[in-house]
Enzyme design. Structure first.
Site, PDB file in Angstrom:
ATOM      1  N   GLU A   1       0.849  -1.191   0.000  1.00 27.85           N
ATOM      2  CA  GLU A   1       0.000   0.000   0.000  1.00 27.85           C
ATOM      3  C   GLU A   1       0.888   1.246   0.000  1.00 27.85           C
ATOM      4  O   GLU A   1       1.932   1.274   0.665  1.00 27.85           O
ATOM      5  CB  GLU A   1      -0.914  -0.007   1.221  1.00 27.85           C
TER       6      GLU A   1
ATOM      7  N   ASP B   1       0.326   5.419   0.482  1.00 27.35           N
ATOM      8  CA  ASP B   1      -0.738   6.294   0.971  1.00 27.35           C
ATOM      9  C   ASP B   1      -0.432   7.779   0.883  1.00 27.35           C
ATOM     10  O   ASP B   1       0.669   8.233   1.232  1.00 27.35           O
ATOM     11  CB  ASP B   1      -0.996   6.028   2.472  1.00 27.35           C
TER      12      ASP B   1
ATOM     13  N   GLU C   1      -2.827  10.578   2.839  1.00 28.75           N
ATOM     14  CA  GLU C   1      -4.014  10.852   3.643  1.00 28.75           C
ATOM     15  C   GLU C   1      -3.967  12.317   4.072  1.00 28.75           C
ATOM     16  O   GLU C   1      -2.920  12.797   4.522  1.00 28.75           O
ATOM     17  CB  GLU C   1      -4.093   9.940   4.867  1.00 28.75           C
TER      18      GLU C   1
ATOM     19  N   GLU D   1       5.381   6.208   8.656  1.00 30.32           N
ATOM     20  CA  GLU D   1       4.671   7.458   8.441  1.00 30.32           C
ATOM     21  C   GLU D   1       5.628   8.652   8.319  1.00 30.32           C
ATOM     22  O   GLU D   1       6.602   8.753   9.062  1.00 30.32           O
ATOM     23  CB  GLU D   1       3.694   7.735   9.589  1.00 30.32           C
TER      24      GLU D   1
ATOM     25  N   TRP E   1      -8.508  10.087  16.211  1.00 30.70           N
ATOM     26  CA  TRP E   1      -7.059  10.279  16.083  1.00 30.70           C
ATOM     27  C   TRP E   1      -6.656  11.382  15.111  1.00 30.70           C
ATOM     28  O   TRP E   1      -5.517  11.880  15.178  1.00 30.70           O
ATOM     29  CB  TRP E   1      -6.382   8.983  15.607  1.00 30.70           C
TER      30      TRP E   1
ATOM     31  N   GLY F   1      -4.451  14.480  17.547  1.00 25.93           N
ATOM     32  CA  GLY F   1      -4.480  13.214  18.266  1.00 25.93           C
ATOM     33  C   GLY F   1      -5.832  12.836  18.806  1.00 25.93           C
ATOM     34  O   GLY F   1      -5.931  12.035  19.736  1.00 25.93           O
TER      35      GLY F   1
END
Length: 295
Positions: free
Chosen positions: A104, A106, A108, A133, A198, A202
């Site tokens: 994958e 990403d 986002e 990330e 989240w 956060g």
């Protein structure tokens, strides 16, 4: 201001190069090249299939997927993100295979309170393992106009581009024991959904349904990639040939200009890098790719 001008000019040059390097763009349209996998009642298509909207309300979000699978190439689309208070929302654009050991790649886009910047959240999964990330603030308002988001993927590297500017590279370091997504075909997906546990600070800031509906707009999907027709496509899509422009040596690494662009973004707009999160690894050595060259 001088460095910003350099990046903007360079971005324009990069976009011209990207438009030229395969001779003709493979134009797609949202009528014929994607399916809606959930929340289809919240999707809209117009402009002869060139324009799309995905909407989130208090009943449902919405998600789409390309009908075909691909192995290597460039997938790009222009997106205008949710305007105003987008706290608790996520607009995602990514490539993914299927199964527990899926690959994958990403993009986002994490919503925020009115006046606060979006966060561009990137990640990559190889053989089912993610946790890589990197996050950035955009250097523009992504809800004010359309911007080009491109995932470029070939046997040597994965590159995340924003308006032709590379913001991240994941190189093929299989020889160092780092899995690379080069064996599983992927489809392109996009969706909008609620994730206020989240997404914003956060999870401290929740979604405000009084601001609904939340709408992301898309235009000009381009699928400049190698279609997958079965196991034989693995070698066909990676072979060095005029048709497989993505496998050409000039696309095996970033140009010097692109390296400068990426360093500018990372020096000025990067807000999280998993490789530098020492607490995350409990004092252990970070993943091997963290100590290897980015390009």
């Amino acid at each position: 201001m001088g460095s910003l001008h350099f990046v903007v000019v360079s971005a324009a040059a990069s976009l011209l190069l990207m438009a030229a390097f395969d001779g003709a763009l493979v134009h797609a349209d949202f009528y014929n090249d994607v399916d809606f996998v959930w929340g289809y009642q919240n999707a809209g298509i117009w402009n002869d299939g060139n324009s799309l909207s995905l909407m989130l309300d208090n009943v449902s979000g919405c998600g789409m997927v390309t009908k075909k699978q691909y192995l290597f190439g460039s997938i790009e689309v222009q997106i205008k993100l949710v305007k105003g208070n987008s706290s608790g929302t996520v607009t995602a654009y990514y490539l993914s295979s299927t199964g527990d050991e899926h690959d994958e790649i990403d993009f986002e886009f994490l919503g925020n309170e009115t006046g606060q910047p979006y966060i561009i959240h990137t990640n990559i999964f190889t053989q089912g393992v993610g946790n890589r990330e990197e996050q950035f603030y955009p250097w523009f308002d992504p809800s004010a106009d359309f911007h080009n988001y491109t995932i470029h993927w070939n046997p040597s590297q994965v590159v995340w581009f924003v308006d032709g500017i590379p913001i991240r590279v994941f190189r093929n370091y299989e020889s160092y024991g780092v899995p690379f997504p080069n064996r599983q075909a992927m489809r392109a997906y996009s969706s909008i959904w609620e994730a206020d546990e989240w997404t914003t600070r956060g999870g401290l800031v929740k979604i405000d349904w009084k601001s609904a509906p939340f709408v992301a707009y898309y235009q000009y999907l381009q699928l400049r990639a190698c279609p997958w027709y079965g196991p034989s496509s693995s070698s066909e899509c990676s072979a060095a040939s005029p048709a497989n422009w993505w496998a050409s040596p000039e696309y095996s690494t970033l140009t010097y200009q692109e390296q400068g662009q990426m360093n500018w973004v990372r020096d000025n707009y990067m807000i999280y890098d998993y490789c530098k999160d020492t607490e995350r690894f409990y004092g252990a050595t970070p993943p091997p790719e963290c100590s290897l060259p980015k390009y």
